[in-house]
Design a protein around this motif. Sequence first.
Motif, PDB file in Angstrom:
ATOM      1  N   ARG A   1       0.828  -1.211   0.000  1.00  0.00           N
ATOM      2  CA  ARG A   1       0.000   0.000   0.000  1.00  0.00           C
ATOM      3  C   ARG A   1       0.860   1.259   0.000  1.00  0.00           C
ATOM      4  O   ARG A   1       0.565   2.232  -0.695  1.00  0.00           O
ATOM      5  N   ILE A   2       1.944   1.241   0.790  1.00  0.00           N
ATOM      6  CA  ILE A   2       2.838   2.405   0.838  1.00  0.00           C
ATOM      7  C   ILE A   2       3.517   2.615  -0.506  1.00  0.00           C
ATOM      8  O   ILE A   2       3.685   3.755  -0.974  1.00  0.00           O
ATOM      9  N   THR A   3       3.892   1.527  -1.162  1.00  0.00           N
ATOM     10  CA  THR A   3       4.551   1.628  -2.466  1.00  0.00           C
ATOM     11  C   THR A   3       3.620   2.242  -3.502  1.00  0.00           C
ATOM     12  O   THR A   3       4.010   3.149  -4.253  1.00  0.00           O
TER      13      THR A   3
ATOM     14  N   GLN B   1      -5.580   3.787  -0.494  1.00  0.00           N
ATOM     15  CA  GLN B   1      -4.635   2.782  -0.007  1.00  0.00           C
ATOM     16  C   GLN B   1      -4.698   2.664   1.513  1.00  0.00           C
ATOM     17  O   GLN B   1      -4.563   1.565   2.065  1.00  0.00           O
ATOM     18  N   LEU B   2      -4.916   3.789   2.189  1.00  0.00           N
ATOM     19  CA  LEU B   2      -5.055   3.751   3.644  1.00  0.00           C
ATOM     20  C   LEU B   2      -6.241   2.890   4.055  1.00  0.00           C
ATOM     21  O   LEU B   2      -6.125   2.012   4.916  1.00  0.00           O
ATOM     22  N   TRP B   3      -7.387   3.151   3.427  1.00  0.00           N
ATOM     23  CA  TRP B   3      -8.574   2.385   3.770  1.00  0.00           C
ATOM     24  C   TRP B   3      -8.527   0.954   3.245  1.00  0.00           C
ATOM     25  O   TRP B   3      -9.098   0.053   3.851  1.00  0.00           O
ATOM     26  N   ALA B   4      -7.861   0.732   2.111  1.00  0.00           N
ATOM     27  CA  ALA B   4      -7.739  -0.631   1.594  1.00  0.00           C
ATOM     28  C   ALA B   4      -6.956  -1.506   2.563  1.00  0.00           C
ATOM     29  O   ALA B   4      -7.157  -2.721   2.620  1.00  0.00           O
TER      30      ALA B   4
ATOM     31  N   ALA C   1      -2.547  13.520  -5.561  1.00  0.00           N
ATOM     32  CA  ALA C   1      -2.679  12.063  -5.405  1.00  0.00           C
ATOM     33  C   ALA C   1      -3.455  11.680  -4.158  1.00  0.00           C
ATOM     34  O   ALA C   1      -3.474  10.500  -3.785  1.00  0.00           O
ATOM     35  N   SER C   2      -4.115  12.625  -3.498  1.00  0.00           N
ATOM     36  CA  SER C   2      -4.831  12.318  -2.259  1.00  0.00           C
ATOM     37  C   SER C   2      -5.898  11.232  -2.428  1.00  0.00           C
ATOM     38  O   SER C   2      -6.060  10.393  -1.528  1.00  0.00           O
ATOM     39  N   PRO C   3      -6.641  11.177  -3.550  1.00  0.00           N
ATOM     40  CA  PRO C   3      -7.601  10.060  -3.683  1.00  0.00           C
ATOM     41  C   PRO C   3      -6.922   8.701  -3.667  1.00  0.00           C
ATOM     42  O   PRO C   3      -7.479   7.740  -3.129  1.00  0.00           O
TER      43      PRO C   3
ATOM     44  N   PHE D   1     -15.851   7.202   3.468  1.00  0.00           N
ATOM     45  CA  PHE D   1     -14.625   7.943   3.769  1.00  0.00           C
ATOM     46  C   PHE D   1     -13.910   8.333   2.482  1.00  0.00           C
ATOM     47  O   PHE D   1     -13.422   9.456   2.340  1.00  0.00           O
ATOM     48  N   LEU D   2     -13.842   7.398   1.523  1.00  0.00           N
ATOM     49  CA  LEU D   2     -13.167   7.676   0.259  1.00  0.00           C
ATOM     50  C   LEU D   2     -13.910   8.738  -0.543  1.00  0.00           C
ATOM     51  O   LEU D   2     -13.294   9.593  -1.183  1.00  0.00           O
ATOM     52  N   ALA D   3     -15.251   8.668  -0.514  1.00  0.00           N
ATOM     53  CA  ALA D   3     -16.051   9.596  -1.297  1.00  0.00           C
ATOM     54  C   ALA D   3     -15.992  11.017  -0.749  1.00  0.00           C
ATOM     55  O   ALA D   3     -16.065  11.987  -1.509  1.00  0.00           O
ATOM     56  N   VAL D   4     -15.845  11.130   0.584  1.00  0.00           N
ATOM     57  CA  VAL D   4     -15.865  12.453   1.213  1.00  0.00           C
ATOM     58  C   VAL D   4     -14.470  12.899   1.638  1.00  0.00           C
ATOM     59  O   VAL D   4     -14.165  14.098   1.644  1.00  0.00           O
ATOM     60  N   GLY D   5     -13.605  11.935   1.993  1.00  0.00           N
ATOM     61  CA  GLY D   5     -12.299  12.276   2.546  1.00  0.00           C
ATOM     62  C   GLY D   5     -11.418  13.064   1.590  1.00  0.00           C
ATOM     63  O   GLY D   5     -10.829  14.082   1.974  1.00  0.00           O
ATOM     64  N   ALA D   6     -11.305  12.595   0.335  1.00  0.00           N
ATOM     65  CA  ALA D   6     -10.446  13.287  -0.634  1.00  0.00           C
ATOM     66  C   ALA D   6     -10.926  14.712  -0.904  1.00  0.00           C
ATOM     67  O   ALA D   6     -10.129  15.658  -0.864  1.00  0.00           O
ATOM     68  N   PRO D   7     -12.246  14.925  -1.181  1.00  0.00           N
ATOM     69  CA  PRO D   7     -12.708  16.310  -1.343  1.00  0.00           C
ATOM     70  C   PRO D   7     -12.479  17.176  -0.109  1.00  0.00           C
ATOM     71  O   PRO D   7     -12.159  18.362  -0.232  1.00  0.00           O
ATOM     72  N   LEU D   8     -12.636  16.569   1.088  1.00  0.00           N
ATOM     73  CA  LEU D   8     -12.403  17.339   2.307  1.00  0.00           C
ATOM     74  C   LEU D   8     -10.936  17.740   2.433  1.00  0.00           C
ATOM     75  O   LEU D   8     -10.616  18.879   2.794  1.00  0.00           O
TER      76      LEU D   8
END
Length: 255
Positions: free
Chosen positions: A13-15, A87-90, A80-82, A107-114
């Motif tokens: 995920r980090i890669t 990857q964090l949530w995956a 690259a935030s989305p 979280f993915l749907a709202v987190g990146a826009p936030l």
Amino acid sequence: MTLGQHLVELRKRITIAGVAIIVAAIGGWWLVDPIWAALSEPVLRIAEEQDRDAALTYVTVGEAFDTRLIIMFLVGIVAASPVWLYQLWAFIVPALHKNEKRYAIGFLAVGAPLFISGCVAAWFVFPNIVTLLTGFAFSDSATLLTARVYLDFAVKFILAIGVGFVLPLLLVLLNFARVVSGEAMLKAWRWAILAIATFTALATPAADVLSMVLLAIPLVGLYFAACAVAAFNDRRVARKEATLADEYGLASSDD
């Protein structure tokens, strides 16, 4: 999964997140000049509004190149935030129950826009912060800032506000997933404020108390807003469970 498998998954995920940030940062090379011009504008405005010398300086041979790399890195993180949020949530999702995975999608749907909204908000507030902080200088002094220190302050400020916009959402989703209650969040307000103070201290360069306070105030407000949403959700769930319990009790009585 064993500990070794978790570490392999984390490395994967980090890669992926790192590659996405690097690719976005490379694409951000062409945005370096306009971004630096916008970030430098508050310093240049000091000379006009405060009637004293003000300039950004480079004190080492490679500092100009380092400045460009840092700006590229900032563009990469935001663009690259989305990807890195996914990857964090995956990495977390396999540990959740099936009915809780929908909160990860939320979280993915709202987190990146936030996060992006927080960075944009910080971008527009940043000139006022610079003007405010440099305005405490004596009238007969000059404001000569090193480019690296100035850019470090800008990057930390922008990213801190971006992350601060996402953290309350994380708390709310954990509450929706029944991991933490609104009451527990509210009882932990002292620890939350301590954590926010530590976070803002790390987000600001040197011991700048005023900047820490300016960063901490909205984060504290967002934390208590998350507590309010969580408490409302707890009451909603409690009413729903009470209704189901009554219906089940009546059905049992009829039988």
